[in-house]
Design a protein around this motif. Structure first.
Motif, PDB file in Angstrom:
ATOM      1  N   GLU A 281      33.610  44.017  32.689  1.00 51.11           N
ATOM      2  CA  GLU A 281      33.176  45.340  33.131  1.00 51.11           C
ATOM      3  C   GLU A 281      33.215  46.362  31.992  1.00 51.11           C
ATOM      4  OE1 GLU A 281      35.098  46.837  36.616  1.00 51.11           O
ATOM      5  OE2 GLU A 281      34.384  45.191  37.874  1.00 51.11           O
TER       6      GLU A 281
ATOM      7  N   ALA B  32      36.485  68.119  34.835  1.00 49.40           N
ATOM      8  CA  ALA B  32      37.451  67.109  34.426  1.00 49.40           C
ATOM      9  C   ALA B  32      38.864  67.614  34.698  1.00 49.40           C
ATOM     10  CB  ALA B  32      37.282  66.796  32.939  1.00 49.40           C
TER      11      ALA B  32
ATOM     12  N   ALA C 249      26.257  46.251  38.284  1.00 48.39           N
ATOM     13  CA  ALA C 249      27.250  47.253  38.667  1.00 48.39           C
ATOM     14  C   ALA C 249      26.808  47.903  39.970  1.00 48.39           C
ATOM     15  CB  ALA C 249      27.391  48.305  37.565  1.00 48.39           C
TER      16      ALA C 249
ATOM     17  N   HIS D 137      42.053  54.442  36.281  1.00 49.56           N
ATOM     18  CA  HIS D 137      41.321  55.011  37.417  1.00 49.56           C
ATOM     19  C   HIS D 137      40.949  53.967  38.463  1.00 49.56           C
ATOM     20  CE1 HIS D 137      41.136  58.500  34.911  1.00 49.56           C
ATOM     21  NE2 HIS D 137      40.451  57.860  33.986  1.00 49.56           N
TER      22      HIS D 137
ATOM     23  N   SER E 230      30.933  49.353  33.675  1.00 49.26           N
ATOM     24  CA  SER E 230      30.517  48.975  35.027  1.00 49.26           C
ATOM     25  C   SER E 230      31.509  49.464  36.081  1.00 49.26           C
ATOM     26  CB  SER E 230      30.377  47.457  35.125  1.00 49.26           C
ATOM     27  OG  SER E 230      29.442  47.009  34.182  1.00 49.26           O
ATOM     28  N   GLY E 231      32.329  50.442  35.734  1.00 51.59           N
ATOM     29  CA  GLY E 231      33.287  50.974  36.687  1.00 51.59           C
ATOM     30  C   GLY E 231      33.210  52.491  36.704  1.00 51.59           C
ATOM     31  N   CYS E 232      34.316  53.136  36.278  1.00 48.25           N
ATOM     32  CA  CYS E 232      34.378  54.600  36.353  1.00 48.25           C
ATOM     33  C   CYS E 232      33.647  55.271  35.195  1.00 48.25           C
ATOM     34  CB  CYS E 232      35.839  55.043  36.367  1.00 48.25           C
ATOM     35  SG  CYS E 232      36.791  54.471  34.945  1.00 48.25           S
TER      36      CYS E 232
ATOM     37  N   THR F 183      34.796  52.197  45.186  1.00 47.25           N
ATOM     38  CA  THR F 183      34.950  51.994  43.755  1.00 47.25           C
ATOM     39  C   THR F 183      33.648  51.456  43.201  1.00 47.25           C
ATOM     40  OG1 THR F 183      36.439  51.125  42.065  1.00 47.25           O
ATOM     41  CG2 THR F 183      35.765  49.599  43.790  1.00 47.25           C
ATOM     42  N   THR F 184      33.474  51.591  41.894  1.00 45.00           N
ATOM     43  CA  THR F 184      32.319  50.987  41.238  1.00 45.00           C
ATOM     44  C   THR F 184      32.792  49.736  40.526  1.00 45.00           C
ATOM     45  OG1 THR F 184      31.429  53.182  40.884  1.00 45.00           O
ATOM     46  CG2 THR F 184      30.384  51.395  39.684  1.00 45.00           C
ATOM     47  N   THR F 185      32.078  48.637  40.717  1.00 44.02           N
ATOM     48  CA  THR F 185      32.513  47.379  40.121  1.00 44.02           C
ATOM     49  C   THR F 185      31.317  46.482  39.899  1.00 44.02           C
ATOM     50  OG1 THR F 185      33.979  45.477  40.404  1.00 44.02           O
ATOM     51  CG2 THR F 185      32.968  46.358  42.390  1.00 44.02           C
ATOM     52  N   LEU F 186      31.490  45.505  39.012  1.00 44.76           N
ATOM     53  CA  LEU F 186      30.444  44.504  38.828  1.00 44.76           C
ATOM     54  C   LEU F 186      30.396  43.614  40.059  1.00 44.76           C
ATOM     55  CD1 LEU F 186      30.581  42.957  35.226  1.00 44.76           C
ATOM     56  CD2 LEU F 186      28.811  44.389  36.209  1.00 44.76           C
TER      57      LEU F 186
ATOM     58  N   GLY G  73      34.719  57.575  40.746  1.00 43.18           N
ATOM     59  CA  GLY G  73      35.361  57.794  39.463  1.00 43.18           C
ATOM     60  C   GLY G  73      36.033  59.162  39.440  1.00 43.18           C
ATOM     61  N   PRO G  74      36.766  59.468  38.350  1.00 46.45           N
ATOM     62  CA  PRO G  74      37.510  60.723  38.287  1.00 46.45           C
ATOM     63  C   PRO G  74      36.575  61.932  38.422  1.00 46.45           C
ATOM     64  CG  PRO G  74      38.111  59.264  36.477  1.00 46.45           C
ATOM     65  CD  PRO G  74      36.948  58.644  37.164  1.00 46.45           C
TER      66      PRO G  74
ATOM     67  N   THR H 266      32.929  40.016  42.591  1.00 42.75           N
ATOM     68  CA  THR H 266      33.705  41.095  41.979  1.00 42.75           C
ATOM     69  C   THR H 266      35.163  40.690  41.826  1.00 42.75           C
ATOM     70  OG1 THR H 266      34.464  43.368  42.189  1.00 42.75           O
ATOM     71  CG2 THR H 266      34.108  42.167  44.241  1.00 42.75           C
ATOM     72  N   ALA H 267      35.829  41.283  40.830  1.00 47.22           N
ATOM     73  CA  ALA H 267      37.259  41.040  40.646  1.00 47.22           C
ATOM     74  C   ALA H 267      38.082  42.173  41.231  1.00 47.22           C
ATOM     75  CB  ALA H 267      37.581  40.878  39.167  1.00 47.22           C
ATOM     76  N   ALA H 268      37.437  43.182  41.833  1.00 44.23           N
ATOM     77  CA  ALA H 268      38.203  44.248  42.477  1.00 44.23           C
ATOM     78  C   ALA H 268      38.997  43.649  43.632  1.00 44.23           C
ATOM     79  CB  ALA H 268      37.255  45.335  42.989  1.00 44.23           C
TER      80      ALA H 268
ATOM     81  N   ARG I 183      43.215  46.944  38.050  1.00 40.83           N
ATOM     82  CA  ARG I 183      42.981  45.821  37.147  1.00 40.83           C
ATOM     83  C   ARG I 183      41.559  45.309  37.301  1.00 40.83           C
ATOM     84  NH1 ARG I 183      47.685  42.878  35.615  1.00 40.83           N
ATOM     85  NH2 ARG I 183      46.865  40.890  36.283  1.00 40.83           N
ATOM     86  N   ARG I 184      40.848  45.228  36.195  1.00 42.72           N
ATOM     87  CA  ARG I 184      39.455  44.774  36.203  1.00 42.72           C
ATOM     88  C   ARG I 184      39.227  43.792  35.061  1.00 42.72           C
ATOM     89  NH1 ARG I 184      36.154  48.140  39.233  1.00 42.72           N
ATOM     90  NH2 ARG I 184      37.435  48.830  40.961  1.00 42.72           N
ATOM     91  N   PRO I 185      38.252  42.891  35.228  1.00 39.02           N
ATOM     92  CA  PRO I 185      37.991  41.904  34.181  1.00 39.02           C
ATOM     93  C   PRO I 185      37.283  42.537  32.979  1.00 39.02           C
ATOM     94  CG  PRO I 185      36.402  41.686  35.941  1.00 39.02           C
ATOM     95  CD  PRO I 185      37.390  42.715  36.391  1.00 39.02           C
TER      96      PRO I 185
ATOM     97  N   LYS J 230      41.611  66.529  29.605  1.00 42.21           N
ATOM     98  CA  LYS J 230      41.807  66.260  31.024  1.00 42.21           C
ATOM     99  C   LYS J 230      41.058  64.994  31.413  1.00 42.21           C
ATOM    100  CE  LYS J 230      42.115  71.164  32.128  1.00 42.21           C
ATOM    101  NZ  LYS J 230      41.333  72.297  32.646  1.00 42.21           N
ATOM    102  N   ALA J 231      41.736  64.122  32.109  1.00 37.71           N
ATOM    103  CA  ALA J 231      41.093  62.878  32.515  1.00 37.71           C
ATOM    104  C   ALA J 231      40.422  63.056  33.869  1.00 37.71           C
ATOM    105  CB  ALA J 231      42.111  61.769  32.601  1.00 37.71           C
TER     106      ALA J 231
END
Lengths: 90, 189
Positions: A17, B45, B147, A9, A59-61, B139-142, B69-70, B124-126, A12-14, A89-90
């Motif tokens: 997270e 979903a 966060a 989603h 820390s993301g989706c 997007t949500t990121t550190l 997010g989704p 952030t690494a985004a 690429r993330r570290p 379903k995703a």
């Protein structure tokens, strides 16, 4: 430890997270018996090589993923939404 | 039984970043945005993309609908809404979507300037390159250890939306991350 996870989603993330839950195992049926459940809850292999684990993109989706990685080479070979892997379903 | 004494303490609302002074320089600027409204929308979903319908709900204001997010979105605006105003938005949501008022729970910070990508890349690494993170993308990121929800609102401007109790800490982190560019500007002046 693998450091970049290809979140389906977010990209690429570290690894910072994510929260790792552990091996993605087949859940036994409710009537599988005490031994099967003992294995499922408490016993883990410690393989050298390919491994599939549940990772949470905390820390993301905030989705649960199944990450495939190699414990010997640290290669990450894939990550998919955990719901998708179960036919949801995703 | 002794009588209970209630101290004369007046509860007052205080802006989360009210004690912070906006940072301005040629390279980078940081400002707290008005504590307007934030409504978290959750769709089904695997359901359809509700963003076009949500943009109608927000009247087509730019960057008012942000993916989170989704099947999740934030509806964001600068004006504070009354309970009736929030209820009107929740009632206008498309079928299958649920909304939660997060207005008092999330704080927005705007960071802009030619150095904005370099500053944010420290936290952030985004991928912040315009090709991967175009205007309007979220997007949500550190960011450091916090966060935060990140949106590019212009070529060289981002908004960070963060849980209220993390706002001051994130502000301090951003100020530290911006420090070298602010100092350079001061040296040249």
């Amino acid at each position: 430890m693998a450091s970049l996870i290809p979140c389906p989603h977010c990209g690429r993330r570290p690894k910072e997270e994510f929260t790792i839950r552990g091996a993605a195992l087949e859940r036994p049926g409710p009537d599988a018996g005490q031994a099967a459940w003992m294995d499922y809850v408490y016993l883990r292999d410690n393989p050298r090589g390919a491994y599939r684990e549940y990772w949470h993109h905390t820390s993301g989706c905030r989705r649960w993923l199944v990450v495939s990685r190699n414990t010997a080479t640290h290669d990450v070979t894939g990550a998919e939404d955990a719901a998708a892997g179960k036919g949801g379903k995703a | 039984m002794p009588e209970i004494q209630i101290p004369a303490f007046r509860v007052a609302s205080r802006a989360a970043l009210g004690s912070k002074t906006a940072l301005r320089s040629a390279g980078i600027s940081i400002a707290a945005l008005p504590e307007g409204h934030v409504i978290h929308v959750l769709g089904e979903a695997g359901g359809p993309d509700l963003a076009p319908l949500l943009r109608e709900v927000t009247g087509g204001r730019p960057h008012a609908v942000r993916t989170a997010g989704p099947a999740q979105w934030f509806l964001v605006g600068d004006e504070a809404l009354s309970a009736a105003g929030v209820a009107a938005i929740l009632a206008a949501l498309p079928p299958g979507a649920a909304g939660v008022d997060q207005s008092h729970g999330r704080v927005r910070i705007r960071i802009e300037g030619p150095m904005v990508e370099r500053v944010l890349a420290k936290g952030t690494a985004a991928d912040l390159a315009p090709a991967a993170f175009p205007v309007g993308h979220s997007t949500t990121t550190l960011t450091g250890h916090i966060a935060a929800h990140l949106t590019r609102v212009a070529e060289d401007a981002f908004e960070l939306m963060v849980l209220r109790t993390f706002a001051e800490s994130l502000w301090d982190d951003l100020a530290t991350m911006s420090g070298e560019y602010v100092l350079q500007a001061a040296d040249r002046a």
